[in-house]
Scaffold this motif. Sequence first.
Motif, PDB file in Angstrom:
ATOM      1  N   ILE A   7       0.830  -1.192   0.000  1.00 18.81           N
ATOM      2  CA  ILE A   7       0.000   0.000   0.000  1.00 18.81           C
ATOM      3  C   ILE A   7       0.880   1.264   0.000  1.00 18.81           C
ATOM      4  O   ILE A   7       0.555   2.259  -0.647  1.00 18.81           O
ATOM      5  CB  ILE A   7      -0.960  -0.019   1.211  1.00 18.81           C
ATOM      6  CG1 ILE A   7      -1.987  -1.135   1.014  1.00 18.81           C
ATOM      7  CG2 ILE A   7      -1.653   1.321   1.383  1.00 18.81           C
ATOM      8  CD1 ILE A   7      -2.960  -1.310   2.142  1.00 18.81           C
TER       9      ILE A   7
ATOM     10  N   LEU B 275       1.913   1.904  -3.472  1.00 23.57           N
ATOM     11  CA  LEU B 275       0.751   2.359  -4.233  1.00 23.57           C
ATOM     12  C   LEU B 275       0.426   3.819  -3.931  1.00 23.57           C
ATOM     13  O   LEU B 275       0.248   4.639  -4.841  1.00 23.57           O
ATOM     14  CB  LEU B 275      -0.444   1.472  -3.892  1.00 23.57           C
ATOM     15  CG  LEU B 275      -1.770   1.799  -4.574  1.00 23.57           C
ATOM     16  CD1 LEU B 275      -1.673   1.575  -6.072  1.00 23.57           C
ATOM     17  CD2 LEU B 275      -2.897   0.949  -3.998  1.00 23.57           C
ATOM     18  N   TYR B 276       0.376   4.146  -2.659  1.00 24.80           N
ATOM     19  CA  TYR B 276       0.035   5.515  -2.259  1.00 24.80           C
ATOM     20  C   TYR B 276       1.080   6.514  -2.731  1.00 24.80           C
ATOM     21  O   TYR B 276       0.788   7.628  -3.128  1.00 24.80           O
ATOM     22  CB  TYR B 276      -0.097   5.608  -0.733  1.00 24.80           C
ATOM     23  CG  TYR B 276      -1.418   5.102  -0.184  1.00 24.80           C
ATOM     24  CD1 TYR B 276      -2.360   4.507  -1.018  1.00 24.80           C
ATOM     25  CD2 TYR B 276      -1.721   5.217   1.168  1.00 24.80           C
ATOM     26  CE1 TYR B 276      -3.553   4.033  -0.518  1.00 24.80           C
ATOM     27  CE2 TYR B 276      -2.927   4.748   1.682  1.00 24.80           C
ATOM     28  CZ  TYR B 276      -3.839   4.158   0.829  1.00 24.80           C
ATOM     29  OH  TYR B 276      -5.013   3.699   1.336  1.00 24.80           O
TER      30      TYR B 276
ATOM     31  N   SER C 231      -2.618  -4.669  -7.917  1.00 24.81           N
ATOM     32  CA  SER C 231      -1.901  -3.402  -7.789  1.00 24.81           C
ATOM     33  C   SER C 231      -0.396  -3.581  -7.991  1.00 24.81           C
ATOM     34  O   SER C 231       0.238  -2.860  -8.749  1.00 24.81           O
ATOM     35  CB  SER C 231      -2.195  -2.803  -6.417  1.00 24.81           C
ATOM     36  OG  SER C 231      -1.243  -1.825  -6.082  1.00 24.81           O
TER      37      SER C 231
ATOM     38  N   SER D 263      -6.112   2.614  -5.447  1.00 24.29           N
ATOM     39  CA  SER D 263      -5.753   3.175  -4.148  1.00 24.29           C
ATOM     40  C   SER D 263      -6.962   3.813  -3.465  1.00 24.29           C
ATOM     41  O   SER D 263      -7.103   3.765  -2.250  1.00 24.29           O
ATOM     42  CB  SER D 263      -4.600   4.175  -4.295  1.00 24.29           C
ATOM     43  OG  SER D 263      -5.081   5.460  -4.576  1.00 24.29           O
TER      44      SER D 263
END
Length: 478
Positions: free
Chosen positions: A335, A338-339, A385, A403
């Motif tokens: 994550i 991704l962020y 992702s 996201s």
Amino acid sequence: MGITIYNTLSREKEDFIPLNPPFVGMYVCGPTVYGDSHLGHARSYTVFDVLYRHLKWSGYKVRYVQNITDVGHLTGDTDDGSDKIAKQAVLERKEPVEIAYKYEVSYFDDMKKLNILNPDISCRATGHIIEMIEHIQALIEKGYAYVTDQNNIYFEVRKFKDYGKLSGRVLEETKSGERINIAGDKRNSEDFALWKAADNSHLMKWNSPWGVGYPGWHIECSVMSKKYIGETLDIHGGGIDNVFPHHECEIAQSEALTGKPFIRYFIHNNMLTVNGTKMGKSLGNFIILKDLFKEIEPMVLRFYILQSHYRSVLDFSKDSMNAAKVGFDRMRNSIFSLYKKTKDRKSEGTFRDVDEIFSQFIQAMDDDFNTPIAISVIYELLKLSNTELNKTDSDINKLTYISEKITIMTDDILGIQFNTIEAGVKNHEDQLISFLIEMRKQYRAEKNFKMSDTIRDSLKEMGITLKDGAAETAYTID
RNA sequence: GGCGACGUCGCCAAGUGGUAAGGCCGAGGUCUGCAAAACCUCUAUCAGCGGUUCAAAUCCGCUCGUCGCCUCCA
């Protein structure tokens, strides 16, 4: 497609239909504040927090009421009259009120660390003595309760025909065993106390029409839920250990008075064991959250709790906790990448494969709050992702879309926060690391691997791990 | 004694009638200067026995085992 909930009253999953949609009145038994919160509290309140979040996300206007029990319950239904808060007060050489307040603060402190939202109303038992007295008085007038010559007041269970409908207990079979000393002035052994007379040694006591005394164990929940939600609650929650006698008695004293159904959906979370056995105050295998949080991040505990279903017994052990931590870290790192890639962007359009996975998540949550499946679905989406992230020509719009969905799933509904990510993305650290990554890229292009490895190793020592992808180099911070 | 839950891969854990999610660990592979990460592939017939059914991990019965409630406990 609505939400289904397992109702302890029917022992079946039922479609969730609140009394007055879209409003939902939800009451969860809060803690008795005479000690620091433990693992069991963490599980129970995390579970109901997710329930609360999911109902809200689904469009319901929820009023979540939770009590703080700051009147010490009796330690038993006997005549000895000792109560837990008073006991602790003596131990710590403090006033009972100091004890109650100290541990109330401690409780909310722990809950905040677990990212548990505060209830909409948090109410203290001691602030509702008058309402309790009124409720008891009305029960006496209706003939459901009686005053004894010792100025104790009991609810006469035999007068309430539905007693046992929640727990499935039949009076004849519940004849108390030798383990309980029956209070001498009860008409029947199954009767429970609504009010007890207090003697001089008692620390917490109030005036009442029956002299100085203090309330029984169950009355506060009936009274406060009625005051803040109404005579019929949509949801009443608590630990499964509260089914009997606590919730059974609540039903009796509430329905006897109002003549209306007290609860539409009774929800109970199962117990948490430690290395296979019950965690009990008397068993010495008690795990206090404040101690545990010195070893593990609260968010990892939250993740761990949600990896099992709330109606299953959850066994806590160091091994399973560590396995959860590794899985959590993997999720967090994915994550994070991704962020970092998608921050400050807004998606356009939709992506069918992402929507498909997202709807699986919602379905899982709708199905009696199946958080283990919900989490497994997040891993599926993360797989998507990561694959996209690894492409040289990754679709930034799709990544942004993912996201946004991930945020709903983790932050909004499950309440799992990845604070370190946000912090990492924002500050100057990111710019510095990116600069070093750029430098290293140069060295690598020149095949100066000695220098490039020095950069990587040095960063590693600081807890920053570089990960070379096909397109670019990402990093994670421990 | 009464009430109830559970027993699924080495570990954790979903699935409650249509042929076994996910996580951890392990093996192999792709990518890569190397490493890491990521991705791909592989690993269970569901405590045992019997029954119902075209079909059961899922329903019923029995056996064995574990746990909880019946006393405050989330």
